[in-house]
Design a protein around this motif. Sequence first.
Motif, mmCIF file in Angstrom:
data_model
loop_
_atom_site.group_PDB
_atom_site.id
_atom_site.type_symbol
_atom_site.label_atom_id
_atom_site.label_comp_id
_atom_site.label_asym_id
_atom_site.label_seq_id
_atom_site.Cartn_x
_atom_site.Cartn_y
_atom_site.Cartn_z
ATOM 1 N N GLU A 124 0.848 -1.190 0.000
ATOM 2 C CA GLU A 124 0.000 0.000 0.000
ATOM 3 C C GLU A 124 0.883 1.238 0.000
ATOM 4 O O GLU A 124 1.795 1.358 0.820
ATOM 5 C CB GLU A 124 -0.899 -0.017 1.234
ATOM 6 C CG GLU A 124 -1.935 1.074 1.261
ATOM 7 C CD GLU A 124 -2.829 0.966 2.483
ATOM 8 O OE1 GLU A 124 -4.002 0.584 2.335
ATOM 9 O OE2 GLU A 124 -2.334 1.236 3.603
ATOM 10 N N PRO A 137 -10.054 2.475 -3.161
ATOM 11 C CA PRO A 137 -9.497 2.609 -4.511
ATOM 12 C C PRO A 137 -9.212 1.230 -5.103
ATOM 13 O O PRO A 137 -8.780 0.319 -4.397
ATOM 14 C CB PRO A 137 -8.205 3.401 -4.286
ATOM 15 C CG PRO A 137 -8.418 4.128 -2.995
ATOM 16 C CD PRO A 137 -9.246 3.193 -2.156
ATOM 17 N N ALA A 143 -4.851 1.682 -7.770
ATOM 18 C CA ALA A 143 -4.844 3.131 -7.595
ATOM 19 C C ALA A 143 -3.800 3.574 -6.576
ATOM 20 O O ALA A 143 -3.141 4.600 -6.756
ATOM 21 C CB ALA A 143 -6.229 3.612 -7.174
ATOM 22 N N ARG A 144 -3.628 2.799 -5.495
ATOM 23 C CA ARG A 144 -2.633 3.137 -4.467
ATOM 24 C C ARG A 144 -1.950 1.888 -3.924
ATOM 25 O O ARG A 144 -1.418 1.901 -2.813
ATOM 26 C CB ARG A 144 -3.284 3.905 -3.313
ATOM 27 C CG ARG A 144 -3.766 5.293 -3.667
ATOM 28 C CD ARG A 144 -3.856 6.195 -2.445
ATOM 29 N NE ARG A 144 -4.787 5.707 -1.462
ATOM 30 C CZ ARG A 144 -6.043 6.142 -1.335
ATOM 31 N NH1 ARG A 144 -6.503 7.061 -2.161
ATOM 32 N NH2 ARG A 144 -6.840 5.666 -0.407
ATOM 33 N N SER A 166 -7.717 8.515 -14.736
ATOM 34 C CA SER A 166 -7.626 9.476 -13.643
ATOM 35 C C SER A 166 -7.377 10.871 -14.200
ATOM 36 O O SER A 166 -7.082 11.050 -15.382
ATOM 37 C CB SER A 166 -6.487 9.086 -12.695
ATOM 38 O OG SER A 166 -5.239 9.164 -13.361
ATOM 39 N N ASP A 190 1.208 5.779 -1.125
ATOM 40 C CA ASP A 190 0.511 7.041 -0.871
ATOM 41 C C ASP A 190 -0.431 7.447 -1.983
ATOM 42 O O ASP A 190 -1.488 8.020 -1.733
ATOM 43 C CB ASP A 190 1.535 8.158 -0.640
ATOM 44 C CG ASP A 190 2.321 7.981 0.656
ATOM 45 O OD1 ASP A 190 1.792 7.327 1.568
ATOM 46 O OD2 ASP A 190 3.459 8.490 0.734
ATOM 47 N N ASP A 191 -0.044 7.172 -3.238
ATOM 48 C CA ASP A 191 -0.840 7.669 -4.355
ATOM 49 C C ASP A 191 -0.494 6.877 -5.615
ATOM 50 O O ASP A 191 0.383 5.999 -5.598
ATOM 51 C CB ASP A 191 -0.606 9.170 -4.572
ATOM 52 C CG ASP A 191 0.881 9.528 -4.642
ATOM 53 O OD1 ASP A 191 1.670 8.704 -5.152
ATOM 54 O OD2 ASP A 191 1.238 10.619 -4.170
ATOM 55 N N LEU A 192 -1.195 7.199 -6.702
ATOM 56 C CA LEU A 192 -0.984 6.492 -7.966
ATOM 57 C C LEU A 192 0.420 6.707 -8.536
ATOM 58 O O LEU A 192 1.056 5.746 -8.972
ATOM 59 C CB LEU A 192 -2.052 6.904 -8.981
ATOM 60 C CG LEU A 192 -1.969 6.263 -10.375
ATOM 61 C CD1 LEU A 192 -2.008 4.740 -10.292
ATOM 62 C CD2 LEU A 192 -3.095 6.780 -11.272
ATOM 63 N N THR A 227 3.270 7.198 -7.011
ATOM 64 C CA THR A 227 4.222 6.386 -6.255
ATOM 65 C C THR A 227 4.040 4.907 -6.569
ATOM 66 O O THR A 227 5.015 4.158 -6.685
ATOM 67 C CB THR A 227 4.047 6.624 -4.746
ATOM 68 O OG1 THR A 227 4.091 8.026 -4.473
ATOM 69 C CG2 THR A 227 5.161 5.937 -3.951
ATOM 70 N N THR A 228 2.789 4.489 -6.725
ATOM 71 C CA THR A 228 2.514 3.093 -7.092
ATOM 72 C C THR A 228 3.138 2.744 -8.429
ATOM 73 O O THR A 228 3.786 1.700 -8.583
ATOM 74 C CB THR A 228 0.992 2.857 -7.150
ATOM 75 O OG1 THR A 228 0.421 3.089 -5.869
ATOM 76 C CG2 THR A 228 0.676 1.430 -7.590
#
Length: 540
Positions: A14, A467, A43-44, A129, A16-18, A20-21
């Motif tokens: 898991e 998400p 998404a995350r 997105s 922080d955000d897309l 970073t993913t």
Amino acid sequence: MRFLPVRDDALLIELDDLPTTLALFDSLSSDPVAGTGELIPGARTLLVFYRPSAVSPAQIVRAVRSRDLGGRVAGEGSLIEIPVTYDGEDLDEVAGLLGIGAAEVVRLHTVAEYAVGFTGFAPGFAYLSGGHPDLDVPRRSSPRTRIPAGSVALAGTFSGVYPRESPGGWQLIGTTEARMWDLSRDRPALLLPGDRVRFVDVAGGGRATSLTSAETAAPIHTSAAAAEHALEILDPGMLTLLQDLGRPGYASMGVSSSGALDPVSLRAANRLVGNDSAAATLETTFGGLRLRARGEQVLAVTGAPVPLSVTTPAEATGRVRTRSVTFGHPFALGSGEELLLGRPAAGLRSYLAVRGGFALEPVLGSLSTDVLAGLGPEPVTAGAVLPVGMPAGAVPAVTLPDLTGAGPLDTTEVVLDVVLGPRTDWFSADAIDVLTGQSWLVSSRSNRVGLRLEGESLTRVVDAELPSEGTVSGAIQIPPNGQPVLFLADHPLTGGYPVIGAVATHHLPLAGQLPPGARIRFNPIGPFDEYSAVNPEVTP
């Protein structure tokens, strides 16, 4: 960064955000951790499959924590315009949720440019997105069982287009004639990560180029020569599909593995007739399959035990003769003879292998029929002629293994081991006791996508939208109505309802044999200590 258990061969990271993913996805794709396999971004989150014999979750955690995720630069992909007729059945409901008019929903959806973040759910389904921030709506409380192909939909801050008819929980606001997935194109997926997308309101005077294509399901074509050594289907029974071990390795295109629901039985049937253990077989649901041999054949049937009867036509012996053959052993089927599979006394799916395998053209490297994605050969129908390859050598002597790898096929009430996670913290304190303390009924609405279970509902304590994140076969997903859905081989690649646990890999073949009316008890197994050590807040 958190590391969460998913199954005994998968974990969820898991982030922080897309962005970073996607940075971690790029890093692990270009420089994989030894022992890891396919990666599915969400998404995350990033879903990571691994071989437990080669690497442990702790080793993956240490390797991931050392990665530099600051160097990713988003690419500038093609700009693709999608024509939309805004006639979706949820358009007025979405407008009500947002406190605006339907026309304003359409304006907000067409005024902003989207970016393809990742793919999943089904081949050709892209998560878009970057649209207008005011378009943020929850998924439906209970997913629909049928959404038409070309439906344009919203969920959370994402937009997307359903590439074919399928179940789903997104809010439907319109339709498009653009084909999102087409195997006849050089690039089957219309949208790929990095592409930019703009929706065009057709009724509002906008213009965009739509795409047309053939269906992705492959019809079975038979040449005259192949028909001389083949199996002719006289009656497919309730449902008969070609299945092998699936098509792993295409997650980046939004394609899940699919494959036989009971791969142990598939391998056994192939070994009995001397095939490669991964060769395609006929997976028949609840028996009833009747076929005729063209040319001399050697067959074997495994999986759910069924009576097998062979009828010899009168022209061969002067009168019609019927004999029984042994389930779980190879047997000969003379040219013109007919084989009938009866109804199973327990279990649901039987696997018929023919020596030489089926000489058909694979789709993305596999003959498996994925009923959710619409990939692979069409379901077998009466009159179909399936050409059979010509093997060499004698049929080997094989000792029949345990067909399910999990004990006898008594489905009155089965116990399935389950790895809890990754979203147990989204449920009430007693949710695990509710999940494991009762006998769940398998609903008649179940299929190869998943088993719908009925029992005392599980209660969520987190009401936020989850998400979309990667899912696995065996995942126990809990929609807002609290009634679990246990995913099987044709499950969507990603999903947006929280997963409370997943059936362990050694019990997946047994889950694939459960008919409507069967009952399930879940038995929780580890591994929690290893995850709790790196996430002190994560508890079973």
